[in-house]
Design a protein around this motif. Structure first.
Motif, PDB file in Angstrom:
ATOM      1  N   LEU A 113     -11.762  -4.636   6.328  1.00 29.01           N
ATOM      2  CA  LEU A 113     -12.610  -3.462   6.502  1.00 29.01           C
ATOM      3  C   LEU A 113     -11.987  -2.220   5.877  1.00 29.01           C
ATOM      4  CD1 LEU A 113     -13.765  -4.001  10.204  1.00 29.01           C
ATOM      5  CD2 LEU A 113     -15.027  -4.497   8.087  1.00 29.01           C
ATOM      6  N   LEU A 114     -10.678  -2.284   5.635  1.00 28.21           N
ATOM      7  CA  LEU A 114      -9.953  -1.172   5.008  1.00 28.21           C
ATOM      8  C   LEU A 114      -9.103  -1.698   3.862  1.00 28.21           C
ATOM      9  CD1 LEU A 114      -8.438   0.851   8.000  1.00 28.21           C
ATOM     10  CD2 LEU A 114     -10.291   1.559   6.494  1.00 28.21           C
ATOM     11  N   PRO A 115      -9.067  -0.972   2.765  1.00 26.57           N
ATOM     12  CA  PRO A 115      -8.119  -1.357   1.712  1.00 26.57           C
ATOM     13  C   PRO A 115      -6.700  -1.041   2.185  1.00 26.57           C
ATOM     14  CG  PRO A 115      -9.208   0.695   1.140  1.00 26.57           C
ATOM     15  CD  PRO A 115      -9.848   0.205   2.412  1.00 26.57           C
ATOM     16  N   ILE A 116      -5.748  -1.738   1.628  1.00 27.52           N
ATOM     17  CA  ILE A 116      -4.348  -1.528   2.012  1.00 27.52           C
ATOM     18  C   ILE A 116      -3.741  -0.503   1.063  1.00 27.52           C
ATOM     19  CG2 ILE A 116      -2.108  -2.617   2.389  1.00 27.52           C
ATOM     20  CD1 ILE A 116      -3.611  -5.258   2.829  1.00 27.52           C
ATOM     21  N   SER A 117      -3.420   0.667   1.601  1.00 30.03           N
ATOM     22  CA  SER A 117      -2.816   1.723   0.779  1.00 30.03           C
ATOM     23  C   SER A 117      -1.383   1.342   0.409  1.00 30.03           C
ATOM     24  CB  SER A 117      -2.809   3.041   1.552  1.00 30.03           C
ATOM     25  OG  SER A 117      -1.885   2.975   2.626  1.00 30.03           O
ATOM     26  N   ALA A 118      -0.845   2.027  -0.570  1.00 26.06           N
ATOM     27  CA  ALA A 118       0.536   1.774  -0.997  1.00 26.06           C
ATOM     28  C   ALA A 118       1.510   2.004   0.158  1.00 26.06           C
ATOM     29  CB  ALA A 118       0.887   2.650  -2.189  1.00 26.06           C
ATOM     30  N   LYS A 119       1.258   3.041   0.961  1.00 31.03           N
ATOM     31  CA  LYS A 119       2.135   3.337   2.098  1.00 31.03           C
ATOM     32  C   LYS A 119       2.116   2.193   3.114  1.00 31.03           C
ATOM     33  CE  LYS A 119       2.850   6.807   5.689  1.00 31.03           C
ATOM     34  NZ  LYS A 119       2.371   8.067   6.260  1.00 31.03           N
ATOM     35  N   ILE A 120       0.939   1.672   3.417  1.00 32.64           N
ATOM     36  CA  ILE A 120       0.818   0.567   4.375  1.00 32.64           C
ATOM     37  C   ILE A 120       1.372  -0.715   3.772  1.00 32.64           C
ATOM     38  CG2 ILE A 120      -0.798  -0.828   5.727  1.00 32.64           C
ATOM     39  CD1 ILE A 120      -0.395   2.105   6.699  1.00 32.64           C
ATOM     40  N   GLU A 121       1.148  -0.919   2.481  1.00 33.96           N
ATOM     41  CA  GLU A 121       1.721  -2.077   1.783  1.00 33.96           C
ATOM     42  C   GLU A 121       3.233  -2.115   1.954  1.00 33.96           C
ATOM     43  OE1 GLU A 121       1.421  -3.272  -2.530  1.00 33.96           O
ATOM     44  OE2 GLU A 121      -0.598  -2.483  -2.195  1.00 33.96           O
TER      45      GLU A 121
ATOM     46  N   ALA B 147       5.043  -0.608   4.274  1.00 31.66           N
ATOM     47  CA  ALA B 147       5.387  -0.835   5.683  1.00 31.66           C
ATOM     48  C   ALA B 147       5.225  -2.307   6.055  1.00 31.66           C
ATOM     49  CB  ALA B 147       4.513   0.040   6.579  1.00 31.66           C
ATOM     50  N   LEU B 148       4.174  -2.940   5.565  1.00 36.20           N
ATOM     51  CA  LEU B 148       3.962  -4.361   5.863  1.00 36.20           C
ATOM     52  C   LEU B 148       5.019  -5.226   5.189  1.00 36.20           C
ATOM     53  CD1 LEU B 148       0.070  -4.590   5.593  1.00 36.20           C
ATOM     54  CD2 LEU B 148       1.446  -4.783   7.681  1.00 36.20           C
ATOM     55  N   SER B 149       5.393  -4.888   3.961  1.00 36.89           N
ATOM     56  CA  SER B 149       6.420  -5.683   3.277  1.00 36.89           C
ATOM     57  C   SER B 149       7.744  -5.614   4.027  1.00 36.89           C
ATOM     58  CB  SER B 149       6.591  -5.242   1.821  1.00 36.89           C
ATOM     59  OG  SER B 149       7.246  -4.003   1.706  1.00 36.89           O
ATOM     60  N   VAL B 150       8.079  -4.439   4.543  1.00 37.12           N
ATOM     61  CA  VAL B 150       9.310  -4.296   5.332  1.00 37.12           C
ATOM     62  C   VAL B 150       9.190  -5.099   6.623  1.00 37.12           C
ATOM     63  CG1 VAL B 150      10.718  -2.656   6.648  1.00 37.12           C
ATOM     64  CG2 VAL B 150       9.955  -2.073   4.339  1.00 37.12           C
ATOM     65  N   ALA B 151       8.058  -4.985   7.297  1.00 38.70           N
ATOM     66  CA  ALA B 151       7.855  -5.704   8.559  1.00 38.70           C
ATOM     67  C   ALA B 151       7.968  -7.216   8.350  1.00 38.70           C
ATOM     68  CB  ALA B 151       6.492  -5.354   9.152  1.00 38.70           C
ATOM     69  N   PHE B 152       7.404  -7.715   7.258  1.00 35.04           N
ATOM     70  CA  PHE B 152       7.443  -9.150   6.992  1.00 35.04           C
ATOM     71  C   PHE B 152       8.760  -9.600   6.367  1.00 35.04           C
ATOM     72  CE2 PHE B 152       2.608  -8.911   6.677  1.00 35.04           C
ATOM     73  CZ  PHE B 152       2.402  -9.556   7.889  1.00 35.04           C
ATOM     74  N   GLY B 153       9.579  -8.651   5.927  1.00 32.65           N
ATOM     75  CA  GLY B 153      10.846  -9.010   5.292  1.00 32.65           C
ATOM     76  C   GLY B 153      10.655  -9.582   3.900  1.00 32.65           C
ATOM     77  N   ILE B 154       9.609  -9.113   3.225  1.00 32.99           N
ATOM     78  CA  ILE B 154       9.312  -9.561   1.869  1.00 32.99           C
ATOM     79  C   ILE B 154       9.541  -8.380   0.934  1.00 32.99           C
ATOM     80  CG2 ILE B 154       7.491 -10.407   0.319  1.00 32.99           C
ATOM     81  CD1 ILE B 154       6.105 -11.577   2.805  1.00 32.99           C
ATOM     82  N   PRO B 155      10.259  -8.583  -0.172  1.00 29.01           N
ATOM     83  CA  PRO B 155      10.450  -7.469  -1.111  1.00 29.01           C
ATOM     84  C   PRO B 155       9.100  -6.870  -1.511  1.00 29.01           C
ATOM     85  CG  PRO B 155      11.832  -9.324  -1.737  1.00 29.01           C
ATOM     86  CD  PRO B 155      10.921  -9.810  -0.640  1.00 29.01           C
ATOM     87  N   TYR B 156       9.064  -5.560  -1.604  1.00 29.39           N
ATOM     88  CA  TYR B 156       7.807  -4.864  -1.879  1.00 29.39           C
ATOM     89  C   TYR B 156       7.116  -5.384  -3.137  1.00 29.39           C
ATOM     90  CZ  TYR B 156       4.449  -1.333  -3.216  1.00 29.39           C
ATOM     91  OH  TYR B 156       3.297  -0.711  -3.598  1.00 29.39           O
ATOM     92  N   ASP B 157       7.860  -5.554  -4.225  1.00 29.86           N
ATOM     93  CA  ASP B 157       7.249  -6.005  -5.479  1.00 29.86           C
ATOM     94  C   ASP B 157       6.572  -7.361  -5.322  1.00 29.86           C
ATOM     95  OD1 ASP B 157       8.059  -3.700  -6.750  1.00 29.86           O
ATOM     96  OD2 ASP B 157       9.833  -4.623  -7.656  1.00 29.86           O
ATOM     97  N   GLU B 158       7.219  -8.254  -4.577  1.00 33.02           N
ATOM     98  CA  GLU B 158       6.654  -9.585  -4.338  1.00 33.02           C
ATOM     99  C   GLU B 158       5.396  -9.491  -3.474  1.00 33.02           C
ATOM    100  OE1 GLU B 158       8.119 -13.711  -2.196  1.00 33.02           O
ATOM    101  OE2 GLU B 158       9.621 -12.338  -3.006  1.00 33.02           O
ATOM    102  N   PHE B 159       5.456  -8.702  -2.412  1.00 31.93           N
ATOM    103  CA  PHE B 159       4.302  -8.527  -1.528  1.00 31.93           C
ATOM    104  C   PHE B 159       3.143  -7.894  -2.295  1.00 31.93           C
ATOM    105  CE2 PHE B 159       2.045  -6.207   1.936  1.00 31.93           C
ATOM    106  CZ  PHE B 159       1.691  -7.318   2.709  1.00 31.93           C
ATOM    107  N   HIS B 160       3.438  -6.879  -3.075  1.00 31.66           N
ATOM    108  CA  HIS B 160       2.415  -6.206  -3.879  1.00 31.66           C
ATOM    109  C   HIS B 160       1.762  -7.194  -4.851  1.00 31.66           C
ATOM    110  CE1 HIS B 160       0.411  -2.952  -5.999  1.00 31.66           C
ATOM    111  NE2 HIS B 160       0.868  -3.458  -7.125  1.00 31.66           N
TER     112      HIS B 160
END
Length: 78
Positions: free
Chosen positions: A40-48, A50-63
């Protein structure tokens, strides 16, 4: 093909977290997680980030995962 929200939900389930636990780990509200998982909402860069940190996945990989799901959705809608 998964949507970005489905990917977030899958990663959350793999960790056996509920939405509250993910929200707490990412520093966001549970209602935001619910809206993301329902696409229902797009995932902003800021939330992306935060989620990558929470999941323990490097940001570039998660993105990259999120961008690939969004590309797949765009191709499917043609």
């Amino acid at each position: 093909m998964k949507t970005p929200g489905q990917l977030v939900k899958q990663l959350r389930h793999e960790r056996r977290w509920n939405q509250y636990q993910l929200a707490n780990a990412a520093g966001v509200s549970q209602s935001l997680i619910a809206k993301i998982e329902l696409d229902l909402l797009p995932i902003s860069a800021k939330i992306e980030r935060a989620l990558s940190v929470a999941f323990g996945i490097p940001y570039d990989e998660f993105h990259h995962y999120l961008m690939n799901t969004q590309i797949d959705i765009a191709e499917a809608s043609r």
